[in-house]
Design an enzyme around this catalytic site. Structure first.
Site, PDB file in Angstrom:
ATOM      1  CG  ASP A 193      -5.971  -3.028  -3.847  1.00  0.00           C
ATOM      2  OD1 ASP A 193      -6.556  -2.182  -3.143  1.00  0.00           O
ATOM      3  OD2 ASP A 193      -4.879  -3.537  -3.549  1.00  0.00           O
ATOM      4  CG  HIS A 253      -5.469  -2.868   0.412  1.00  0.00           C
ATOM      5  ND1 HIS A 253      -5.039  -2.274  -0.750  1.00  0.00           N
ATOM      6  CD2 HIS A 253      -4.847  -2.200   1.424  1.00  0.00           C
ATOM      7  CE1 HIS A 253      -4.199  -1.288  -0.453  1.00  0.00           C
ATOM      8  NE2 HIS A 253      -4.058  -1.231   0.852  1.00  0.00           N
ATOM      9  CB  SER A 263      -0.963  -0.055   1.189  1.00  0.00           C
ATOM     10  OG  SER A 263      -2.020   0.852   1.027  1.00  0.00           O
TER      11      SER A 263
END
Length: 513
Positions: A452, A482, A233
């Site tokens: 995602d 995610h 991320s």
């Protein structure tokens, strides 16, 4: 509600939802008696004072905190000293908290450094819980993570007390009247003032660039010739910035759940609106609903909550529109949360907001006693120092129709967030978009997931393009949630393991379905 680029939300969800690159130094696979320092093969970062470059890490058993017990087992913790101001490295220093578990096998490659995202997520508390996911890597790598500057045990910032955080939950994050707009922007300005009071000069030195320089000092002190890194991320942006600053130090680097480095503040918000709506559409299809009709039903629920919050089983607390939206967001981070979302939405339609409130509390790190975590505080301090853009109220209003067209459920919130997130922030931002070009770096594996929600798939190709020709290599997973590694795809896990353990770079564009 926090911004949505957060890997750390997955930890909360789990609790609630039941290159042919050369290896790093191999001289640290001995028993070091709890100490470690740079070996002769670990080039020192330029400009670092000798006292910092030659420091020895004193590893010892980790201590528990109010938020988490000590991990025990083979986990060790230490403190690294780094310059507070990297433009004046001989000046004041800051302490950074590290955690590691040494490689279990005999053919050690080096340290594998993890950043789990946020920005603002604690690596020290997250690393032990992630160890099972990366157990195949542990034999040949020391698993290492840390709390970046301004986060948790590394001079973490708390901008508000718990009572003020709970009070702020009543502020409408999608204001409909001039009075609500004023309250929204005043709350944002007050938050910034609280951060300035709590952080002082640290507020000027918690940028992603600062942390990337900390990483290179860490690499040296750990004794590694090259940086082997796993960024998730926001950690992908951090990894890209590191590669730009130190392309010659790049070893085996994985970027999973990729932030689009070409997007500015408005672009990130629109990307997320698209990503979360896409994930919501996939969820709705899985329940047999048409996405358009299902989204309209959820939007109607949120509209009703805007005027009349729902009662909950939590004494004195009601489910507001903003809290409900947060509760919807959390289970979209992982497909395993979809059944929980179904139950929570059904309960809300029946007039009970308790389940959505519990999900929102998980995202906002609120425990049953009413104490909140500080990830959001650190996230805002870091991102507002990074981001130069400060969209005005007028600019946001003009773009709201576009955001709502992209996502009828999330567009309004994410559009307004661009105006409120760094409003009247006491420190100027540094750039419109991060620089991640890394000519000459070893191949970097960029892993994108088509489903995602928080870091939409398109960011993976853009990151690879920005890294440069022969550097960024894209691996695609046609999945949900995610992040891709450890999410159920043997194809993804095998490709990542082969890259990290053997230096085998997959063909650019490889797809795992």
């Amino acid at each position: 509600m926090a911004r949505l680029v957060r890997w750390t939300a997955l930890t909360a969800a789990a609790a609630l939802l039941t290159a042919g690159c050369s290896g790093g130094s191999s001289g640290d696979d001995r028993d070091d008696g709890g100490r470690s320092s740079a070996g002769p093969s670990a080039p020192a970062p330029s400009g670092v004072p000798a006292a910092l470059a030659s420091q020895t890490l004193e590893w010892a058993g980790c201590k528990g905190t109010a938020e988490a017990p000590a991990p025990g087992g083979d986990w060790q913790c230490a403190t690294l000293r780094a310059p507070l101001d990297w433009s004046a490295p001989d000046g004041e220093t800051i302490d950074l908290a590290l955690i590691r578990a040494k490689a279990t096998g005999g053919e050690r490659i080096g340290s594998l450094l993890f950043n789990f995202g946020g920005p603002g997520g604690s690596g020290v508390s997250t690393m032990p819980s992630y160890a099972d996911t990366v157990s195949s890597l542990h034999e040949r790598y020391d698993l290492v993570s840390w709390d970046p500057r301004g986060v948790a045990a590394s001079e973490g910032v708390r901008c508000r007390d718990d009572e003020a955080i709970e009070a702020a939950e009543t502020v409408d994050s999608t204001p409909d009247t001039p009075a609500e707009e004023r309250a929204y922007l005043q709350d944002a300005a007050d938050f910034g003032k609280g951060c300035e009071k709590a952080a002082g000069q640290l507020m000027h030195h918690v940028s992603t660039t600062d942390t990337a320089r900390d990483m290179d000092l860490m690499r040296h002190v750990l004794g590694d010739e090259r940086m082997h890194y796993f960024g998730i991320s926001y950690g992908t942006e951090l990894g890209g910035v590191y590669a730009h600053l130190f392309p010659e130090r790049v070893g085996r680097v994985i970027l999973d759940a990729v932030v689009d480095p070409s997007a500015d503040t408005m672009g990130h918000a629109e990307n997320q609106a698209r990503g979360f709506q896409r994930a919501l559409d996939d969820y709705l299809k899985s329940t047999g609903q048409e996405p358009e009709e299902g989204s309209r039903k959820i939007s109607d629920l949120l509209d009703r909550l805007d005027g009349k919050p729902l009662p909950t089983s939590s004494p004195g607390r009601k489910l507001t529109q903003s809290l409900a939206l947060t509760g919807i967001v959390l289970p979209l981070y992982s497909k395993s949360g979809w059944s929980t979302l179904t139950s929570a939405l059904a309960a809300a339609e029946e007039g009970d907001g308790s389940e959505l409130l519990a999900l929102a509390d998980g995202y906002n790190e609120r425990d049953p006693s009413g104490r909140y975590g500080t990830t959001t505080h650190s996230q805002r301090v870091i991102s507002c120092l990074d981001d130069k853009q400060r969209p005005t109220l007028e600019e946001t209003r003009k773009l709201l129709p576009e955001f709502e067209k992209v996502s009828p459920v999330f567009g309004d919130f994410l559009g307004w967030d661009t105006a409120g997130w760094c409003h009247d922030w006491p420190v100027a931002g540094q750039h419109e978009t991060p620089e991640v070009s890394a000519p000459g770096a070893a191949p970097i594996l960029v892993v994108g997931n088509t489903g995602d929600p928080a870091t939409p798939y398109e960011g993976a190709r853009r990151m690879a393009d920005e890294l440069g020709k022969d550097v960024g290599v894209v691996l695609t997973w046609k999945g949900e949630g995610h992040g891709a590694y450890g999410s159920g795809s043997d194809c993804v896990d095998s490709a990542v393991d082969a890259y990290l353990l053997k230096g085998t770079v997959p063909k650019d564009g490889k797809v795992c379905s």
